[in-house]
Design a protein around this motif. Structure first.
Motif, PDB file in Angstrom:
ATOM      1  N   LEU A  39       0.831  -1.204   0.000  1.00 38.43           N
ATOM      2  CA  LEU A  39       0.000   0.000   0.000  1.00 38.43           C
ATOM      3  C   LEU A  39       0.868   1.259   0.000  1.00 38.43           C
ATOM      4  CD1 LEU A  39      -2.741  -1.144   2.529  1.00 38.43           C
ATOM      5  CD2 LEU A  39      -3.068  -0.717   0.090  1.00 38.43           C
ATOM      6  N   ALA A  40       1.982   1.211   0.721  1.00 38.91           N
ATOM      7  CA  ALA A  40       2.899   2.357   0.729  1.00 38.91           C
ATOM      8  C   ALA A  40       3.509   2.572  -0.658  1.00 38.91           C
ATOM      9  CB  ALA A  40       4.001   2.139   1.765  1.00 38.91           C
ATOM     10  N   GLU A  41       3.802   1.508  -1.353  1.00 39.95           N
ATOM     11  CA  GLU A  41       4.318   1.625  -2.712  1.00 39.95           C
ATOM     12  C   GLU A  41       3.273   2.252  -3.637  1.00 39.95           C
ATOM     13  OE1 GLU A  41       5.358  -2.381  -3.582  1.00 39.95           O
ATOM     14  OE2 GLU A  41       7.403  -2.192  -2.779  1.00 39.95           O
ATOM     15  N   GLY A  42       2.010   1.976  -3.365  1.00 41.66           N
ATOM     16  CA  GLY A  42       0.933   2.529  -4.176  1.00 41.66           C
ATOM     17  C   GLY A  42       0.744   4.024  -3.999  1.00 41.66           C
ATOM     18  N   LEU A  43       1.372   4.610  -2.968  1.00 41.08           N
ATOM     19  CA  LEU A  43       1.260   6.058  -2.766  1.00 41.08           C
ATOM     20  C   LEU A  43       1.875   6.835  -3.926  1.00 41.08           C
ATOM     21  CD1 LEU A  43       2.227   6.221   1.030  1.00 41.08           C
ATOM     22  CD2 LEU A  43      -0.068   6.442   0.048  1.00 41.08           C
ATOM     23  N   ARG A  44       2.735   6.182  -4.692  1.00 33.90           N
ATOM     24  CA  ARG A  44       3.372   6.855  -5.831  1.00 33.90           C
ATOM     25  C   ARG A  44       2.524   6.775  -7.101  1.00 33.90           C
ATOM     26  NH1 ARG A  44       7.739   3.701  -4.092  1.00 33.90           N
ATOM     27  NH2 ARG A  44       7.900   2.622  -6.073  1.00 33.90           N
ATOM     28  N   GLU A  45       1.393   6.118  -7.023  1.00 37.65           N
ATOM     29  CA  GLU A  45       0.508   6.035  -8.183  1.00 37.65           C
ATOM     30  C   GLU A  45      -0.081   7.412  -8.489  1.00 37.65           C
ATOM     31  OE1 GLU A  45      -0.125   3.496 -10.163  1.00 37.65           O
ATOM     32  OE2 GLU A  45       1.140   2.091  -9.064  1.00 37.65           O
ATOM     33  N   THR A  46      -0.411   7.622  -9.747  1.00 37.46           N
ATOM     34  CA  THR A  46      -0.997   8.906 -10.159  1.00 37.46           C
ATOM     35  C   THR A  46      -2.336   8.730 -10.867  1.00 37.46           C
ATOM     36  OG1 THR A  46       0.277   8.821 -12.231  1.00 37.46           O
ATOM     37  CG2 THR A  46       1.267  10.008 -10.368  1.00 37.46           C
ATOM     38  N   LYS A  47      -2.845   7.500 -10.893  1.00 39.44           N
ATOM     39  CA  LYS A  47      -4.108   7.246 -11.595  1.00 39.44           C
ATOM     40  C   LYS A  47      -5.134   6.662 -10.633  1.00 39.44           C
ATOM     41  CE  LYS A  47      -1.993   6.437 -16.134  1.00 39.44           C
ATOM     42  NZ  LYS A  47      -1.845   5.497 -17.269  1.00 39.44           N
ATOM     43  N   HIS A  48      -6.381   6.978 -10.927  1.00 40.43           N
ATOM     44  CA  HIS A  48      -7.512   6.438 -10.180  1.00 40.43           C
ATOM     45  C   HIS A  48      -7.809   5.035 -10.690  1.00 40.43           C
ATOM     46  CE1 HIS A  48     -11.214   6.828  -7.827  1.00 40.43           C
ATOM     47  NE2 HIS A  48     -11.852   6.274  -8.839  1.00 40.43           N
ATOM     48  N   PRO A  49      -8.152   4.051  -9.840  1.00 41.93           N
ATOM     49  CA  PRO A  49      -8.459   4.165  -8.413  1.00 41.93           C
ATOM     50  C   PRO A  49      -7.268   3.896  -7.500  1.00 41.93           C
ATOM     51  CG  PRO A  49      -9.071   1.990  -9.160  1.00 41.93           C
ATOM     52  CD  PRO A  49      -8.485   2.697 -10.367  1.00 41.93           C
ATOM     53  N   TYR A  50      -6.082   3.692  -8.106  1.00 43.07           N
ATOM     54  CA  TYR A  50      -4.923   3.290  -7.299  1.00 43.07           C
ATOM     55  C   TYR A  50      -4.551   4.342  -6.262  1.00 43.07           C
ATOM     56  CZ  TYR A  50      -4.731   0.488 -11.558  1.00 43.07           C
ATOM     57  OH  TYR A  50      -5.064  -0.308 -12.608  1.00 43.07           O
ATOM     58  N   THR A  51      -4.714   5.614  -6.610  1.00 44.61           N
ATOM     59  CA  THR A  51      -4.355   6.678  -5.670  1.00 44.61           C
ATOM     60  C   THR A  51      -5.203   6.593  -4.404  1.00 44.61           C
ATOM     61  OG1 THR A  51      -5.859   8.140  -6.889  1.00 44.61           O
ATOM     62  CG2 THR A  51      -3.528   8.262  -7.448  1.00 44.61           C
ATOM     63  N   PHE A  52      -6.496   6.391  -4.585  1.00 46.50           N
ATOM     64  CA  PHE A  52      -7.397   6.342  -3.432  1.00 46.50           C
ATOM     65  C   PHE A  52      -7.203   5.050  -2.638  1.00 46.50           C
ATOM     66  CE2 PHE A  52     -11.353   5.205  -1.320  1.00 46.50           C
ATOM     67  CZ  PHE A  52     -11.665   6.374  -0.624  1.00 46.50           C
ATOM     68  N   VAL A  53      -7.100   3.935  -3.325  1.00 47.94           N
ATOM     69  CA  VAL A  53      -6.976   2.645  -2.649  1.00 47.94           C
ATOM     70  C   VAL A  53      -5.707   2.602  -1.792  1.00 47.94           C
ATOM     71  CG1 VAL A  53      -6.616   0.170  -2.994  1.00 47.94           C
ATOM     72  CG2 VAL A  53      -8.310   1.390  -4.375  1.00 47.94           C
ATOM     73  N   SER A  54      -4.596   3.072  -2.330  1.00 45.49           N
ATOM     74  CA  SER A  54      -3.340   3.020  -1.582  1.00 45.49           C
ATOM     75  C   SER A  54      -3.368   3.960  -0.379  1.00 45.49           C
ATOM     76  CB  SER A  54      -2.166   3.383  -2.495  1.00 45.49           C
ATOM     77  OG  SER A  54      -2.332   4.675  -3.058  1.00 45.49           O
ATOM     78  N   LYS A  55      -3.862   5.178  -0.567  1.00 48.52           N
ATOM     79  CA  LYS A  55      -3.891   6.159   0.527  1.00 48.52           C
ATOM     80  C   LYS A  55      -4.834   5.732   1.640  1.00 48.52           C
ATOM     81  CE  LYS A  55      -5.105  10.983   1.512  1.00 48.52           C
ATOM     82  NZ  LYS A  55      -5.579  12.279   0.934  1.00 48.52           N
ATOM     83  N   GLU A  56      -6.066   5.386   1.268  1.00 53.27           N
ATOM     84  CA  GLU A  56      -7.061   5.017   2.268  1.00 53.27           C
ATOM     85  C   GLU A  56      -6.752   3.655   2.891  1.00 53.27           C
ATOM     86  OE1 GLU A  56     -10.436   5.704   4.625  1.00 53.27           O
ATOM     87  OE2 GLU A  56      -9.153   6.997   3.409  1.00 53.27           O
ATOM     88  N   GLY A  57      -6.247   2.742   2.077  1.00 50.59           N
ATOM     89  CA  GLY A  57      -5.893   1.423   2.607  1.00 50.59           C
ATOM     90  C   GLY A  57      -4.772   1.506   3.632  1.00 50.59           C
ATOM     91  N   PHE A  58      -3.767   2.329   3.355  1.00 50.30           N
ATOM     92  CA  PHE A  58      -2.653   2.521   4.293  1.00 50.30           C
ATOM     93  C   PHE A  58      -3.185   3.107   5.607  1.00 50.30           C
ATOM     94  CE2 PHE A  58       0.963   4.729   6.136  1.00 50.30           C
ATOM     95  CZ  PHE A  58       2.019   3.848   5.924  1.00 50.30           C
ATOM     96  N   ARG A  59      -4.044   4.098   5.503  1.00 46.89           N
ATOM     97  CA  ARG A  59      -4.584   4.756   6.699  1.00 46.89           C
ATOM     98  C   ARG A  59      -5.426   3.794   7.532  1.00 46.89           C
ATOM     99  NH1 ARG A  59      -8.989   7.232   8.787  1.00 46.89           N
ATOM    100  NH2 ARG A  59     -10.294   6.447   7.073  1.00 46.89           N
ATOM    101  N   GLU A  60      -6.327   3.064   6.878  1.00 49.01           N
ATOM    102  CA  GLU A  60      -7.230   2.177   7.601  1.00 49.01           C
ATOM    103  C   GLU A  60      -6.490   1.001   8.230  1.00 49.01           C
ATOM    104  OE1 GLU A  60     -10.685   1.021   5.425  1.00 49.01           O
ATOM    105  OE2 GLU A  60     -11.215   3.082   4.857  1.00 49.01           O
ATOM    106  N   LEU A  61      -5.457   0.528   7.555  1.00 50.50           N
ATOM    107  CA  LEU A  61      -4.713  -0.612   8.103  1.00 50.50           C
ATOM    108  C   LEU A  61      -3.972  -0.220   9.383  1.00 50.50           C
ATOM    109  CD1 LEU A  61      -4.438  -3.540   7.192  1.00 50.50           C
ATOM    110  CD2 LEU A  61      -2.264  -2.947   6.125  1.00 50.50           C
ATOM    111  N   LEU A  62      -3.508   1.024   9.452  1.00 50.22           N
ATOM    112  CA  LEU A  62      -2.797   1.486  10.646  1.00 50.22           C
ATOM    113  C   LEU A  62      -3.738   1.774  11.811  1.00 50.22           C
ATOM    114  CD1 LEU A  62      -0.059   3.875   9.184  1.00 50.22           C
ATOM    115  CD2 LEU A  62       0.248   1.587  10.151  1.00 50.22           C
ATOM    116  N   LEU A  63      -5.045   1.762  11.552  1.00 52.71           N
ATOM    117  CA  LEU A  63      -6.016   2.033  12.603  1.00 52.71           C
ATOM    118  C   LEU A  63      -6.480   0.771  13.326  1.00 52.71           C
ATOM    119  CD1 LEU A  63      -8.309   4.707  10.877  1.00 52.71           C
ATOM    120  CD2 LEU A  63      -6.549   5.094  12.611  1.00 52.71           C
ATOM    121  N   VAL A  64      -6.095  -0.389  12.844  1.00 54.59           N
ATOM    122  CA  VAL A  64      -6.589  -1.626  13.436  1.00 54.59           C
ATOM    123  C   VAL A  64      -5.913  -1.896  14.777  1.00 54.59           C
ATOM    124  CG1 VAL A  64      -7.010  -2.578  11.138  1.00 54.59           C
ATOM    125  CG2 VAL A  64      -4.871  -3.116  12.319  1.00 54.59           C
TER     126      VAL A  64
END
Length: 248
Positions: A120-145
């Protein structure tokens, strides 16, 4: 009374007639060849496919269906995009009327962080949808568990270089996603991040020269100090001497 011809006159007349017939035949062949060539050219350029090749429409670049998959514009998908398309990221984007959200295939609490958090951290370098949203939100939500600190700290040696790649990226939005991820990580791992800060602060120091990033970077440094303690302040000041501590 029919006038008789000499043998020499007959020979000259036949020779002239033969030359004329030969010229006529050659002219007819040239005209026929030209007509065939024009016909072929017309048939090639009259087809829609040929017309698009000769005069490409602006929409061809926007509509993926009209892009030649073997053309120069075709590129191999990124590692994150390839993993996502194969189902390697256990969540999917759900489009809402107001905002998007992620739908996990299973509770994120039971998911292993290795290698999902790094991917997910590697996906932060994406510039296209939906990868930008999935990587950012996925990284955030995973750290909240629950239990995230225990799972994330062992991954820091591998996670920090990936975050650094986002922080040095030329795309401003990629940098902003990397900065947000760094703050989120700091909240979770606390002082454990201090030993890795030097690798990240150089890129932050360079971006500080850009006025539009001065405020968000300063805020991020304050969060790093807040969650990293006094030891983090020493590291921050060593790389960014102009930083003012939140304790001042």
């Amino acid at each position: 009374m029919q006038k008789s011809e000499y043998p020499g006159d007959v020979h000259l007349r036949n020779r002239a007639t033969g030359n004329y017939d030969q010229r006529t035949s050659s002219s007819a062949q040239i005209k026929h060849s030209t007509t065939v060539q024009r016909s072929k050219s017309s048939s090639l350029t009259s087809s829609p496919e040929a017309a698009r090749r000769v005069h490409p429409r602006p929409s061809d670049k926007l509509n993926p269906k009209t892009i030649n998959p073997f053309g120069e514009q075709s590129r191999a998908p990124s590692a994150f995009a390839a993993i996502y398309s194969k189902g390697g990221i256990p969540c999917r984007l759900v489009h809402g009327s107001v905002k998007h959200r992620l739908q996990w295939e299973c509770p994120p609490e039971i998911l292993p962080f290795d290698p999902l958090l790094i991917t997910l951290a590697e996906g932060l370098r994406e510039t296209k949808h939906p990868y930008t949203f999935v990587s950012k939100e996925g990284f955030r939500e995973l750290l909240l568990v629950k239990g995230a600190p225990e799972k994330a700290v062992p991954l820091l040696p591998r996670l920090i270089p990936v975050l650094k790649a986002a922080l040095v990226h030329s795309d401003d939005e990629v940098f902003e996603r990397g900065l947000s991820a760094l703050v989120q990580l700091s909240v979770v791992v606390g002082p454990s991040l201090n030993g890795h800060l030097k690798l990240l602060l150089t890129s932050l120091s360079k971006r500080l020269m850009d006025k539009k990033f001065k405020e968000p970077i300063t805020s991020a440094l304050q969060k790093l100090e807040q969650h990293g303690g006094s030891a983090s302040l020493i590291v921050i000041k060593s790389k960014i001497p102009t930083y003012c501590s939140i304790c001042c």
